[in-house]
Motif scaffolding. Structure first.
Motif, short mmCIF file in Angstrom:
data_model
loop_
_atom_site.label_atom_id
_atom_site.label_comp_id
_atom_site.label_asym_id
_atom_site.label_seq_id
_atom_site.Cartn_x
_atom_site.Cartn_y
_atom_site.Cartn_z
N LEU A 126 41.20 43.17 21.89
CA LEU A 126 41.50 43.76 23.19
C LEU A 126 42.85 43.26 23.72
CD1 LEU A 126 37.97 43.27 24.82
CD2 LEU A 126 38.84 45.30 23.66
N GLU A 127 43.04 41.94 23.62
CA GLU A 127 44.30 41.35 24.11
C GLU A 127 45.46 41.72 23.19
OE1 GLU A 127 45.89 36.86 25.10
OE2 GLU A 127 43.76 37.31 25.49
N PHE A 128 45.17 41.76 21.89
CA PHE A 128 46.22 42.15 20.94
C PHE A 128 46.72 43.56 21.25
CE2 PHE A 128 48.17 43.60 17.08
CZ PHE A 128 48.75 42.47 16.54
N ASN A 129 45.80 44.45 21.57
CA ASN A 129 46.17 45.83 21.87
C ASN A 129 46.94 45.97 23.18
OD1 ASN A 129 45.18 46.82 19.50
ND2 ASN A 129 43.31 47.69 20.36
N ARG A 130 46.94 44.92 24.00
CA ARG A 130 47.73 44.96 25.23
C ARG A 130 49.15 44.45 25.03
NH1 ARG A 130 42.55 43.71 27.86
NH2 ARG A 130 42.97 41.46 27.77
N LEU A 131 49.45 43.93 23.84
CA LEU A 131 50.83 43.51 23.56
C LEU A 131 51.75 44.73 23.61
CD1 LEU A 131 50.35 41.08 20.49
CD2 LEU A 131 50.66 40.46 22.90
N PHE A 153 47.07 45.82 12.04
CA PHE A 153 47.45 45.97 13.45
C PHE A 153 47.49 47.44 13.85
CE2 PHE A 153 50.22 41.95 12.72
CZ PHE A 153 49.09 41.15 12.72
N ASP A 154 48.02 48.28 12.96
CA ASP A 154 48.12 49.72 13.28
C ASP A 154 46.74 50.32 13.49
OD1 ASP A 154 50.86 49.60 13.09
OD2 ASP A 154 50.98 50.47 11.08
N ARG A 155 45.79 49.93 12.64
CA ARG A 155 44.43 50.47 12.78
C ARG A 155 43.77 49.96 14.06
NH1 ARG A 155 44.40 50.15 7.00
NH2 ARG A 155 43.42 48.09 6.94
N MET A 156 43.99 48.68 14.37
CA MET A 156 43.46 48.13 15.62
C MET A 156 44.01 48.89 16.82
SD MET A 156 43.61 44.00 14.96
CE MET A 156 43.71 43.63 16.70
N GLU A 167 34.80 42.49 29.56
CA GLU A 167 33.40 42.19 29.86
C GLU A 167 32.46 43.19 29.19
OE1 GLU A 167 30.94 40.68 33.75
OE2 GLU A 167 32.24 42.43 34.01
N LEU A 168 32.79 44.47 29.25
CA LEU A 168 31.95 45.48 28.62
C LEU A 168 31.95 45.34 27.10
CD1 LEU A 168 32.46 48.82 30.60
CD2 LEU A 168 30.30 47.64 30.15
N GLU A 169 33.12 45.02 26.53
CA GLU A 169 33.18 44.84 25.08
C GLU A 169 32.32 43.65 24.65
OE1 GLU A 169 34.33 46.82 22.94
OE2 GLU A 169 35.89 48.02 23.91
N ARG A 170 32.30 42.58 25.44
CA ARG A 170 31.44 41.44 25.13
C ARG A 170 29.96 41.84 25.22
NH1 ARG A 170 35.39 38.29 27.94
NH2 ARG A 170 36.44 36.89 26.48
#
Length: 607
Positions: A126-131, A153-156, A167-170
């Motif tokens: 989630l945090e990686f995708n916010r980079l 990374f591209d697939r993520m 929170e929802l992902e957790r």
């Protein structure tokens, strides 16, 4: 009441006598035992490392330089390897005896603990995708080792539009153990525990399905009717499993803003929806020249006015019943692999020598066949239910192809080795084709050639036509559940029959009870929309094989390089060296034409 599985034991005894010694798994390369100190050590490490990883990186990914992000990714990869090793061991033990309560408990306990331990990692993707794109691009440009992971990374980052709050992902991560995975286990345990009375004998599902390929038509009919009786008796439970899983998927898709039920599978497969649609449309358009035409031939060969469902996989009248001992099957497949590439046979041989194959039919063992890659620092394991039929040899060639692919791709490491499902069937179907061509070349007369060709056509119809019909059934099932709410078993059965009639054609009529046969297909439960990957793989391999037959001298080298790539390249990059492009509708016609030409040859033999 105690249920007796005598005929299944008979099959095992028969296997020892007529098929030779069938191999069993040696899982000690993963762990020596469920209570092994090595497993406890890894479980304890996993608990500590997941917590440490979250403490070190949560909220800080954007502050890392290239070297720091590389270390982070490598730690994440190590966690994936250790958790994958534990779950592979627990899962494979369970599949050997799914009705064993201790093994089921061990698998559940491992799954629960690993889910708990890895919950703190949910932040990572989630945090990686916010980079920011520019920031990530700069880091990749600075460090070649980090840039290696770009396909991951591209697939993520393709999930960026569909990810929920942290929170929802957790919550979804924690809840998964009592969601789909729990329903999957209920399905598996129910299927493995079913018994079918055929001519006064109690059989498990694998042995009963195997009777549908018997020469004796009365035996085939008895098996089909026994399957229908038992599936119908359990249909409410199977309908509950499907209704629940389809609804659960609809809820998650809605929250994630997935445009269609199939879209998440396309994302996971790293394939464009329009490519899958082109494949589906090409196959459906080809039904008349493939399945309809072939089954009309088969109807005439069998001397019947109409084919029944128990005739679909019947042997041909001129086919001599034959059991193929395990040793002969091993030699046949390894020789076929070696003639194409000595390297392929060299990779395949340890599967037979080191306990990497579990071949025998046993009570409670998972039905079907698969190759499990485990983790890249160990090796794959192959499960079969070998009964000595020629189709079982093809299944061995198929699953061994997966195993070779997984061994070759292991060099990419844990995050890059995994191949999207659309490409995962490449080596397996190619291995089958090599084995078939070797058998065909050694055919002693036209009758033998006819039997081999017909068998291959049937296998390809089962792989292409049948799987696309399955895909259409799933599309209809998910659409109906979303539009109309809870589906009755009768409604699901009607959807099933609509695609069966369309795909099999006018040569067939359908017995009462066949409307329940959707209930035992595991892919609908375990991996929604998985099934088109089989047709994708078959079409891709047929196109590849055509290039091979054209005599490209570098084909073997390019082919092995393609397998070594694992999941590090998109399908367009992997196929480019062969001059192929799956986005071109003509690509699929090329693969389907190979099947059509085989039917042409069978029709010519009639003249």
């Amino acid at each position: 009441m105690t249920k007796h599985f005598r005929p299944v034991f008979d099959a095992a005894e028969k296997g020892a006598q007529e098929l030779g010694q069938l191999p069993e798994w040696d899982l000690s390369d993963l762990y020596p035992a469920p209570d092994a100190p090595e497993l406890k050590r890894d479980m304890d490490w996993l608990k500590q490392e997941c917590a440490a990883f979250a403490a070190d990186y949560e909220g800080k990914l954007a502050t890392l330089d290239a070297a720091g992000l590389l270390e982070c990714v490598r730690r994440y990869e190590r966690i994936s390897t250790v958790s994958g090793r534990i779950m592979s061991y627990a899962g494979l033990r369970y599949y050997q005896a799914t009705t064993d309560a201790e093994r089921a408990k061990f698998l559940s306990d491992c799954q629960d603990r690993i889910t708990d331990y890895t919950t703190p990692l949910v932040f990572f993707s989630l945090e990686f995708n916010r980079l920011e794109d520019d920031h990530l691009a700069r880091l990749l440009a600075e460090n070649a080792d980090l840039a290696r992971y770009k396909p991951v990374f591209d697939r993520m980052r393709k999930m960026r539009p569909h990810q929920l709050s942290d929170e929802l992902e957790r919550f979804l991560h924690d809840q998964s153990v009592v969601g789909a995975s729990a329903w999957n286990k209920l399905f598996d345990e129910t299927i493995a525990g079913l018994t079918f009375e055929v001519d006064g004998e109690e059989l498990g599902i694998e042995a009963t399905l195997n009777l549908l390929t018997e020469h004796d038509r009365a035996k085939r009919e008895a098996a089909a009717r026994a399957l229908a009786r038992v599936f119908t008796a359990n249909i409410k439970l199977f309908a509950r499993v499907h209704n629940t899983l389809v609804k659960e998927k609809e809820i998650e898709d809605r929250w994630r803003k997935m445009p269609t039920p199939q879209y998440s599978r396309h994302l996971a497969n790293d394939v464009e929806p329009e490519v899958v649609e082109a494949l589906r449309n090409a196959v459906v358009a080809a039904y008349p020249k493939l399945s309809h035409r072939y089954y009309e031939l088969k109807r005439r060969w069998l001397g019947l006015d109409k084919l029944q469902v128990w005739d679909r996989n019947a042997p041909l009248p001129m086919e001599e019943p034959r059991l193929i001992p395990w040793e002969e099957a091993e030699k046949l497949v390894l020789d076929a692999y070696a003639e194409f590439s000595p390297k392929m046979a060299e990779i395949a041989r340890p599967f037979f020598e080191k306990g990497w194959i579990d071949a025998g039919v046993k009570p409670g063992k998972a039905p079907g066949a698969f190759a499990h890659p485990t983790v890249t620092e160990v090796h794959p394991y192959v499960l079969l239910n070998y009964l000595g039929k020629p189709r079982d040899v093809m299944t061995l060639a198929h699953e061994l192809g997966h195993g070779v692919h997984q061994v070759l791709a292991a060099g990419q490491g844990e995050l890059l080795s995994s191949t999207p499902l659309t490409l995962a069937e490449t080596a397996s179907v190619f291995g089958e084709m090599l084995t078939f061509r070797k058998l065909l070349a050694s055919a002693r007369d036209n009758a033998t050639r006819k039997v081999l060709l017909a068998g291959k056509v049937e296998d390809q119809i089962n792989t292409v036509v049948r799987q696309i019909a399955f895909y259409d059934f799933e599309c209809k099932l998910h659409a109906a559940r979303r539009e109309e709410g809870e589906l009755t078993p009768e409604h699901i059965g009607a959807l099933w029959m609509s695609v069966q009639a369309e795909s099999l054609g006018p040569a067939f009529e359908f017995m009462e009870g066949y409307e329940s046969f959707w209930s035992y297909i595991p892919h609908f439960v375990h991996s929604p929309f998985y099934v088109y990957a089989y047709a994708f793989g078959d079409g891709l391999v047929n196109a590849l094989y055509a290039v091979y037959e054209e005599g490209d001298p570098a084909f073997q080298e390019k082919y092995l390089e393609m397998l070594k790539a694992g999941g590090s390249k998109h399908h367009s990059e992997l196929l480019a060296p062969f001059g192929l492009d799956a986005r071109d509708p003509a690509f699929w016609d090329k693969g389907l034409s190979m099947i059509s030409r085989m039917i042409d040859e069978l029709e010519a033999m009639e003249g």
